[in-house]
Design a protein around this motif. Sequence first.
Motif, PDB file in Angstrom:
ATOM      1  N   GLU A  16     -14.795  30.629  -4.914  1.00 25.86           N
ATOM      2  CA  GLU A  16     -14.691  29.179  -4.871  1.00 25.86           C
ATOM      3  C   GLU A  16     -14.811  28.675  -3.429  1.00 25.86           C
ATOM      4  O   GLU A  16     -15.472  27.675  -3.163  1.00 25.86           O
ATOM      5  CB  GLU A  16     -13.323  28.793  -5.423  1.00 25.86           C
ATOM      6  N   ALA A  17     -14.177  29.379  -2.506  1.00 32.37           N
ATOM      7  CA  ALA A  17     -14.220  28.976  -1.092  1.00 32.37           C
ATOM      8  C   ALA A  17     -15.662  29.021  -0.588  1.00 32.37           C
ATOM      9  O   ALA A  17     -16.143  28.090   0.055  1.00 32.37           O
ATOM     10  CB  ALA A  17     -13.329  29.880  -0.253  1.00 32.37           C
ATOM     11  N   ILE A  18     -16.354  30.113  -0.915  1.00 27.02           N
ATOM     12  CA  ILE A  18     -17.731  30.278  -0.445  1.00 27.02           C
ATOM     13  C   ILE A  18     -18.627  29.233  -1.098  1.00 27.02           C
ATOM     14  O   ILE A  18     -19.528  28.679  -0.465  1.00 27.02           O
ATOM     15  CB  ILE A  18     -18.215  31.719  -0.733  1.00 27.02           C
ATOM     16  N   ALA A  25     -22.312  22.824   3.549  1.00 28.83           N
ATOM     17  CA  ALA A  25     -22.660  23.633   4.724  1.00 28.83           C
ATOM     18  C   ALA A  25     -22.683  22.807   6.010  1.00 28.83           C
ATOM     19  O   ALA A  25     -23.377  21.796   6.103  1.00 28.83           O
ATOM     20  CB  ALA A  25     -24.003  24.306   4.519  1.00 28.83           C
ATOM     21  N   GLY A  26     -21.923  23.242   6.979  1.00 25.41           N
ATOM     22  CA  GLY A  26     -21.928  22.570   8.272  1.00 25.41           C
ATOM     23  C   GLY A  26     -20.994  21.383   8.341  1.00 25.41           C
ATOM     24  O   GLY A  26     -20.706  20.881   9.417  1.00 25.41           O
ATOM     25  N   ASP A  27     -20.506  20.922   7.193  1.00 23.60           N
ATOM     26  CA  ASP A  27     -19.615  19.770   7.216  1.00 23.60           C
ATOM     27  C   ASP A  27     -18.249  20.100   6.630  1.00 23.60           C
ATOM     28  O   ASP A  27     -17.513  19.223   6.202  1.00 23.60           O
ATOM     29  CB  ASP A  27     -20.263  18.607   6.466  1.00 23.60           C
ATOM     30  N   ALA A  28     -17.958  21.397   6.576  1.00 23.82           N
ATOM     31  CA  ALA A  28     -16.668  21.837   6.073  1.00 23.82           C
ATOM     32  C   ALA A  28     -16.082  22.824   7.062  1.00 23.82           C
ATOM     33  O   ALA A  28     -16.813  23.561   7.727  1.00 23.82           O
ATOM     34  CB  ALA A  28     -16.838  22.507   4.717  1.00 23.82           C
ATOM     35  N   LEU A  51     -12.011  19.796   4.609  1.00 24.80           N
ATOM     36  CA  LEU A  51     -11.184  20.889   5.087  1.00 24.80           C
ATOM     37  C   LEU A  51     -11.015  21.863   3.928  1.00 24.80           C
ATOM     38  O   LEU A  51     -10.655  21.449   2.822  1.00 24.80           O
ATOM     39  CB  LEU A  51      -9.816  20.343   5.517  1.00 24.80           C
ATOM     40  N   VAL A  52     -11.294  23.130   4.173  1.00 23.78           N
ATOM     41  CA  VAL A  52     -11.169  24.127   3.121  1.00 23.78           C
ATOM     42  C   VAL A  52      -9.950  24.997   3.434  1.00 23.78           C
ATOM     43  O   VAL A  52     -10.005  25.898   4.267  1.00 23.78           O
ATOM     44  CB  VAL A  52     -12.459  24.985   3.031  1.00 23.78           C
ATOM     45  N   ASP A  53      -8.844  24.672   2.775  1.00 23.93           N
ATOM     46  CA  ASP A  53      -7.578  25.377   3.008  1.00 23.93           C
ATOM     47  C   ASP A  53      -7.587  26.671   2.195  1.00 23.93           C
ATOM     48  O   ASP A  53      -7.542  26.636   0.961  1.00 23.93           O
ATOM     49  CB  ASP A  53      -6.421  24.459   2.580  1.00 23.93           C
ATOM     50  N   PRO A 163     -22.607  28.782   8.328  1.00 22.50           N
ATOM     51  CA  PRO A 163     -21.707  27.745   7.802  1.00 22.50           C
ATOM     52  C   PRO A 163     -21.165  28.055   6.406  1.00 22.50           C
ATOM     53  O   PRO A 163     -20.112  27.579   6.035  1.00 22.50           O
ATOM     54  CB  PRO A 163     -22.581  26.489   7.764  1.00 22.50           C
ATOM     55  N   ASP A 164     -21.903  28.864   5.631  1.00 24.71           N
ATOM     56  CA  ASP A 164     -21.419  29.157   4.276  1.00 24.71           C
ATOM     57  C   ASP A 164     -20.626  30.468   4.225  1.00 24.71           C
ATOM     58  O   ASP A 164     -20.304  30.950   3.155  1.00 24.71           O
ATOM     59  CB  ASP A 164     -22.607  29.224   3.293  1.00 24.71           C
ATOM     60  N   GLU A 165     -20.330  31.021   5.402  1.00 21.34           N
ATOM     61  CA  GLU A 165     -19.634  32.306   5.401  1.00 21.34           C
ATOM     62  C   GLU A 165     -18.148  32.155   5.731  1.00 21.34           C
ATOM     63  O   GLU A 165     -17.757  31.318   6.535  1.00 21.34           O
ATOM     64  CB  GLU A 165     -20.281  33.259   6.421  1.00 21.34           C
ATOM     65  N   LEU A 166     -17.388  33.064   5.107  1.00 19.78           N
ATOM     66  CA  LEU A 166     -15.954  33.126   5.337  1.00 19.78           C
ATOM     67  C   LEU A 166     -15.661  34.467   6.026  1.00 19.78           C
ATOM     68  O   LEU A 166     -16.140  35.509   5.579  1.00 19.78           O
ATOM     69  CB  LEU A 166     -15.236  33.059   3.978  1.00 19.78           C
ATOM     70  N   LEU A 167     -14.894  34.397   7.107  1.00 18.81           N
ATOM     71  CA  LEU A 167     -14.494  35.647   7.754  1.00 18.81           C
ATOM     72  C   LEU A 167     -13.324  36.203   6.933  1.00 18.81           C
ATOM     73  O   LEU A 167     -12.243  35.607   6.928  1.00 18.81           O
ATOM     74  CB  LEU A 167     -14.056  35.366   9.203  1.00 18.81           C
ATOM     75  N   VAL A 168     -13.536  37.291   6.220  1.00 14.85           N
ATOM     76  CA  VAL A 168     -12.475  37.770   5.322  1.00 14.85           C
ATOM     77  C   VAL A 168     -11.643  38.888   5.931  1.00 14.85           C
ATOM     78  O   VAL A 168     -10.514  39.133   5.512  1.00 14.85           O
ATOM     79  CB  VAL A 168     -13.018  38.241   3.949  1.00 14.85           C
TER      80      VAL A 168
END
Lengths: 283, 160
Positions: A16-18, A25-28, A51-53, A163-168
């Motif tokens: 969901e986060a991704i 993209a780029g605005d979150a 903001l993506v908490d 921008p669409d990546e999450l550092l996990v």
Amino acid sequence: MKPAAFGYLTPRTREEAIEVLSRYAGDAKVLAGGQSLVPLLNFRLTSFRYLVDINRIPDLDYIRSEQGYLAIGALARHRSVEQSAEAARECPLLPEALQFVGHPVIRQRGTVCGSIAHADPSAELPALLTALGGSVVLEGSSGRRVADAEEYFLGYLMTAQQPDELLVEARFPKLPNGSGFAFEELARRHGDFAIVGVACAALPDGSVRLGVCGANSVPFRPLKAETAAAQGDLQEAGRLAAADSDPDSDLHATAEYRRAMVSKLVERAVRHALERKEGNARG
Amino acid sequence: MKAPRLELHMRVNGRAVALEIEPRELLIDVLRNRLGLTGTKKSCDVEVCGACTVLVDGKTVSSCTYLAFECEGRDVQTIEGLADGETLHPIQQAFVDHQGLQCGFCTPGMIMATKALLDENPDPSVPEIKAYMRGNICRCTGYHAIVTSIQHAARETARS
């Protein structure tokens, strides 16, 4: 109100986060501990639409000993790592460096991965990750990839993360038994960002690894200095590390002063690491 | 841009609170301006001074750099929640008895940080106290009396 307005998203899974990161993209912007992000919001140095908490995503809060490295999940707080038995055993340079990160209240909330993703060139953890040759795991809409520290940090607050990546996860290589290590830092007050900081690991095979923060637009490994340090020429190591630095002048220190401090702190960190290595060999 | 408002549910000093907030509202502003809990002080706005320290689920946070919605479903404790009616909490009493405050501005943050310290480590050494309290600044520079107050608070808390 201090921060500019944004929408608040609370994904419950990584997918969901991704998904929202790629949609906006780029605005979150991702919120983990917020200890770098919220001050920037308060100053309105940054703004974004969403903001993506990620704090409600399960399975991101971990410290795991893996083959060859210590894996730190995206929601592991500095303080948990500081107090972790695995970290003390497998990569004691990490809890040592964490002593220099902010103060206990910040460390209670801030995350190791957040500090890395923020990529402030004067921050301690990116320098440590670079020194040890660590890496980060990124998950995005096109899958999962591992990026080495040296390819991840691109410049001041800039990384190779899309921008669409999450550092996990961050991966800190383990220090073999019999290693010596040290973290040295110059800051106005304890807990401030470093004016200059140096991470050093002296490995049992005789090699020395160094990582410098505050002296370039990215944390860096002064390779020639590492060679001189391994040969026991500490002064030369300091000189070579300073020569490889390219600091800016700012309110806190001139470029010249920073370069001089790189030289001193490299010398000091190498000496300290070698002494500890010897102590370990005897003990 | 107009962001949709959020329904925030949390417990503050043991009391359930529900209110509508903007996503960008900070915990400190909700505490002070919406709930009237002005004991928590606002100073640096960037988590370096410690004046705004409160506890969320028992852990210290700088409420100036903590978005209110991060508290959704959580338990917040502020300086107003410590005393039992007219009876001060042992930490508050220790600060009064040992002159742990001068102007008093940093005191709510100092006391909440002390609470978290003693919950985690009931018998801290002086170096441990100093290391833990590093993020709380006293501009009257009354640190010596603050450390003494914390030592006495530890003894009192252990007794009670």
